[in-house]
Design an enzyme around this catalytic site. Structure first.
Site, PDB file in Angstrom:
ATOM      1  N   ASN A 108       0.692  -1.070  -0.040  1.00 62.18           N
ATOM      2  CA  ASN A 108      -0.146   0.045   0.262  1.00 62.18           C
ATOM      3  C   ASN A 108       0.483   1.433   0.215  1.00 62.18           C
ATOM      4  O   ASN A 108       0.289   2.249  -1.082  1.00 62.18           O
ATOM      5  CB  ASN A 108      -1.618   0.257   1.604  1.00 62.18           C
ATOM      6  CG  ASN A 108      -0.239  -0.141   2.615  1.00 62.18           C
ATOM      7  OD1 ASN A 108       0.917  -0.474   2.744  1.00 62.18           O
ATOM      8  ND2 ASN A 108      -1.276   1.131   3.203  1.00 62.18           N
TER       9      ASN A 108
ATOM     10  N   GLU B  54       2.290  -6.527  12.060  1.00 69.80           N
ATOM     11  CA  GLU B  54       2.015  -5.545  11.763  1.00 69.80           C
ATOM     12  C   GLU B  54       0.279  -5.564  10.696  1.00 69.80           C
ATOM     13  O   GLU B  54       0.469  -5.549  10.123  1.00 69.80           O
ATOM     14  CB  GLU B  54       2.226  -3.624  11.610  1.00 69.80           C
ATOM     15  CG  GLU B  54       3.611  -3.364  12.930  1.00 69.80           C
ATOM     16  CD  GLU B  54       2.719  -2.777  13.487  1.00 69.80           C
ATOM     17  OE1 GLU B  54       1.488  -2.176  13.874  1.00 69.80           O
ATOM     18  OE2 GLU B  54       3.666  -3.031  14.483  1.00 69.80           O
TER      19      GLU B  54
ATOM     20  N   GLU C  40       6.116  -0.730  15.639  1.00 76.06           N
ATOM     21  CA  GLU C  40       7.119  -0.054  14.332  1.00 76.06           C
ATOM     22  C   GLU C  40       7.370   1.256  14.661  1.00 76.06           C
ATOM     23  O   GLU C  40       6.229   2.356  14.811  1.00 76.06           O
ATOM     24  CB  GLU C  40       6.619  -0.288  13.140  1.00 76.06           C
ATOM     25  CG  GLU C  40       6.408  -1.719  13.346  1.00 76.06           C
ATOM     26  CD  GLU C  40       6.796  -2.156  11.952  1.00 76.06           C
ATOM     27  OE1 GLU C  40       5.845  -2.054  10.930  1.00 76.06           O
ATOM     28  OE2 GLU C  40       7.990  -3.037  11.334  1.00 76.06           O
TER      29      GLU C  40
HETATM   30  P1  NAD Z   1      -1.683 -10.026   2.313  1.00 78.47           P
HETATM   31  O1  NAD Z   1      -1.281 -10.137   3.720  1.00 78.47           O
HETATM   32  O2  NAD Z   1      -2.252 -10.501   1.042  1.00 78.47           O
HETATM   33  O3  NAD Z   1       0.369  -9.713   2.069  1.00 78.47           O
HETATM   34  C1  NAD Z   1       0.982  -9.021   2.288  1.00 78.47           C
HETATM   35  C2  NAD Z   1       2.062  -9.514   2.829  1.00 78.47           C
HETATM   36  O4  NAD Z   1       3.041 -11.340   2.723  1.00 78.47           O
HETATM   37  C3  NAD Z   1       3.661  -9.118   0.835  1.00 78.47           C
HETATM   38  O5  NAD Z   1       4.593  -9.081   0.770  1.00 78.47           O
HETATM   39  C4  NAD Z   1       2.284 -10.925   0.441  1.00 78.47           C
HETATM   40  O6  NAD Z   1       3.310 -11.660  -1.195  1.00 78.47           O
HETATM   41  C5  NAD Z   1       2.874 -11.357   1.372  1.00 78.47           C
HETATM   42  N1  NAD Z   1       2.409 -13.129   1.773  1.00 78.47           N
HETATM   43  C6  NAD Z   1       1.270 -13.466   1.693  1.00 78.47           C
HETATM   44  N2  NAD Z   1       0.997 -14.562   1.883  1.00 78.47           N
HETATM   45  C7  NAD Z   1       1.948 -15.200   3.122  1.00 78.47           C
HETATM   46  C8  NAD Z   1       1.815 -16.023   3.177  1.00 78.47           C
HETATM   47  N3  NAD Z   1       1.365 -17.281   3.252  1.00 78.47           N
HETATM   48  N4  NAD Z   1       3.249 -16.568   3.261  1.00 78.47           N
HETATM   49  C9  NAD Z   1       4.271 -15.409   3.704  1.00 78.47           C
HETATM   50  N5  NAD Z   1       4.094 -14.304   3.161  1.00 78.47           N
HETATM   51  C10 NAD Z   1       2.603 -14.123   2.157  1.00 78.47           C
HETATM   52  O7  NAD Z   1      -1.752  -8.269   2.776  1.00 78.47           O
HETATM   53  P2  NAD Z   1      -1.827  -7.065   1.521  1.00 78.47           P
HETATM   54  O8  NAD Z   1      -2.776  -7.594   0.611  1.00 78.47           O
HETATM   55  O9  NAD Z   1      -0.815  -6.985   0.791  1.00 78.47           O
HETATM   56  O10 NAD Z   1      -1.963  -5.967   2.713  1.00 78.47           O
HETATM   57  C11 NAD Z   1      -2.829  -5.003   3.069  1.00 78.47           C
HETATM   58  C12 NAD Z   1      -3.287  -5.504   4.500  1.00 78.47           C
HETATM   59  O11 NAD Z   1      -2.522  -5.569   4.909  1.00 78.47           O
HETATM   60  C13 NAD Z   1      -4.400  -4.775   4.557  1.00 78.47           C
HETATM   61  O12 NAD Z   1      -4.259  -5.832   6.040  1.00 78.47           O
HETATM   62  C14 NAD Z   1      -3.842  -3.930   6.089  1.00 78.47           C
HETATM   63  O13 NAD Z   1      -4.327  -3.370   6.899  1.00 78.47           O
HETATM   64  C15 NAD Z   1      -2.415  -4.324   5.929  1.00 78.47           C
HETATM   65  N6  NAD Z   1      -1.276  -3.097   6.462  1.00 78.47           N
HETATM   66  C16 NAD Z   1      -1.165  -3.306   7.855  1.00 78.47           C
HETATM   67  C17 NAD Z   1      -0.066  -1.944   8.595  1.00 78.47           C
HETATM   68  C18 NAD Z   1       0.444  -1.678   9.494  1.00 78.47           C
HETATM   69  O14 NAD Z   1       0.979  -1.046   9.801  1.00 78.47           O
HETATM   70  N7  NAD Z   1      -0.591  -2.221  10.726  1.00 78.47           N
HETATM   71  C19 NAD Z   1       0.834  -0.909   6.965  1.00 78.47           C
HETATM   72  C20 NAD Z   1       0.131  -1.535   6.244  1.00 78.47           C
HETATM   73  C21 NAD Z   1      -1.115  -2.516   5.197  1.00 78.47           C
END
Ligand code: NAD
Length: 476
Positions: A154, A252, A452
């Protein structure tokens, strides 16, 4: 428009390396659906090479002083600043976000680097006394070893900066698995790190699909810490998997953040903040305002401002076709259950993945849409009688990342700050927006208690060691 290389490889031991499988993924532009570049589809073999490189390079890196590591990281931050336009053009192409937003995010990543580099001249521990005479006790920070850093698409440069700068500063080697949606900005960051003097192997980048490359990193027995920013579903699996070998895990995760508008608020200001928090970056923020909780007596007036403001905003694309379809399906289900779509709610008739800013009202607090993070430009209006009703509704969520209240009352602000179940509370502002020196993270399913950014991030990437010094063993 920035010219990206046709293919985005891995970066292992300072070298651009194609995936062992020889397979590549297509990365499309969210703004128009055309092919942007092809991305290394890495697997366990590539991850193992990157982890081995980090393991081999880490001891020498950790031997350097914190001041020395900080100087190199400062150089990286400054180089990123000097190439901020190029960096932000890559981000804008990968994500479809407006150029000025991509530029502001690049600057935020630079600021994170400068903040962490400054820790080189602090990096404080504590000293204390003991019951035994002549004994001094002090605490010092130790690196963990190899850090696996996995992040969302994001805000790609801040996401990598928030993890890579403190991980490296604390003396770790690192393997980054960026989102498959934002490979090029991560590669750019990795190359800059190398040019800035981060030794080969200290920072490696492995591209690819989460369930393949990300999972291999989580499962690798030589990864001491997994630091993850992403969805709660992925975070749960990572915690279970890395937890089985007792690795340190920092999560996070998502949010369903509420912004409360009281009857004594400046409702025009509240509406401006609500619009920015709900819809900037197409609502793809962990801290987006996806629930807006309004006191009865100002509900209609606020709704009018919010809907008019949402209708006036330009639509920004979401990251992928799959994401758009998921969001639209959730809106359709909510409408089928009786929620009213006040604006937006439909795919726009143009190439790319566009949904106009969408406002719903009348969803039940326990409906799927009220409890699930959509990560898109959709917000829900709720009506409450008073502050206690607002606090109860805000806390009626599986998540607890951020919360905001708009009020002129100090008492209401303080009561909300005390009672809202969230890692960050904002008074008279948005639910989003953080700075490098501010610890960031959530409660409940928004995280596992780590913070973080800020000096709190140092706790993620280091272990404390307690050192007992007995100055006079003869007389003791
Ligand atoms: P996602 O969980 O689909 O993917 C995040 C990352 O994890 C990507 O790099 C993806 O390739 C990887 N990933 C996916 N499956 C995996 C697995 N089984 N093992 C290891 N890695 C894996 O999330 P997204 O759609 O990329 O991001 C959106 C989410 O991120 C939302 O829930 C958002 O709230 C969260 N987010 C949180 C923060 C925070 O600081 N709390 C900041 C930004 C985004």
């Amino acid at each position: 428009m920035v010219a990206l290389p046709d293919t985005i490889p891995n970066l292992i031991e300072g070298q651009a390396v194609p995936p062992a499988s020889g397979e590549w993924l297509d990365k499309l532009r969210p703004a128009d659906g055309t092919l942007l570049c092809r991305v290394a589809r890495s697997g366990a073999e590539d991850v193992a090479a990157a982890v081995a490189a980090a393991r081999a390079a880490q001891p020498e890196w950790a031997e350097r002083t914190p001041v020395g590591r900080g100087e190199i990281l400062r150089e990286l931050a400054l180089r990123l600043r000097s190439r901020r336009e190029e960096a932000s053009e890559i981000v804008a192409a990968e994500t479809g976000k407006p150029p000025e937003l991509a530029l502001a995010e690049t600057d935020a990543a630079v600021e994170m680097g400068l903040f962490v580099a400054g820790e080189g001249r602090r990096y404080y521990g504590r000293t204390t006394t003991a019951s035994m005479p002549h004994r001094t006790v002090m605490t010092v920070r130790q690196p963990l070893g190899v850090a696996g850093l996995i992040m969302s698409f994001n805000t790609p440069l801040p996401n990598i900066a928030w993890k890579a700068f403190p991980a490296l500063f604390c003396g770790n080697g690192a393997v980054v698995k960026p989102s498959e949606e934002t490979p090029a900005s991560a590669f750019f960051f990795g190359e800059l790190a190398h040019e800035s003097g981060v030794p080969s192997g200290v920072l490696n980048i492995v591209q690819g699909i989460g369930a393949v490359a990300g999972a291999a990193l989580v499962e690798h027995s030589d990864v001491d810490l997994v630091s993850f920013t992403g969805s709660a579903a992925t975070g749960r699996w990572i915690n279970e998997t890395a937890g089985r070998r007792l690795a340190k895990v920092c999560l996070e995760l998502g949010g369903k953040n509420a912004l409360v508008v009281c009857d004594d608020a400046d409702i025009e200001s509240a509406a401006r903040w609500a619009l920015a928090s709900a819809f900037s970056n197409a609502g793809q923020r962990c801290a987006s305002a996806s629930r807006i909780v309004v006191f009865d007596s100002v509900y209609e007036a606020f709704r009018e401002l919010l809907v008019a403001g949402a209708e006036a905003l330009p639509a920004e694309p979401v990251i992928s076709e799959a994401s758009l379809e998921r969001i639209l399906a959730a809106v359709r289900r909510a409408a089928g259950e009786g929620a009213a779509v006040l604006c937006g709610g439909e795919r726009l008739d143009r190439p790319g993945w566009y949904l106009a800013p969408t406002v719903l009202e009348g969803a039940a607090p326990d409906a799927e849409i009220s409890r699930t993070e959509l990560f898109g430009p959709v917000t829900l209006l709720f009506r409450v009688r008073d502050l206690e009703g607002a606090i109860a509704l805000v806390n009626d969520s599986p998540y607890g990342l951020t919360a905001a209240i708009h009020t002129a009352s100090l008492h209401r602000a303080m009561r909300f700050a005390e009672k809202a179940q969230a890692g960050v509370v904002v008074v008279n502002g948005g639910t989003h927006g953080s700075e490098p020196h501010m610890g960031f993270g959530g409660v409940k399913q928004s995280g596992t208690g780590w913070r973080e950014a800020g000096i709190e991030a140092l706790d993620v990437y280091s272990d404390w060691k307690v050192v007992n010094l007995i100055a006079d063993p003869v007389r003791t």
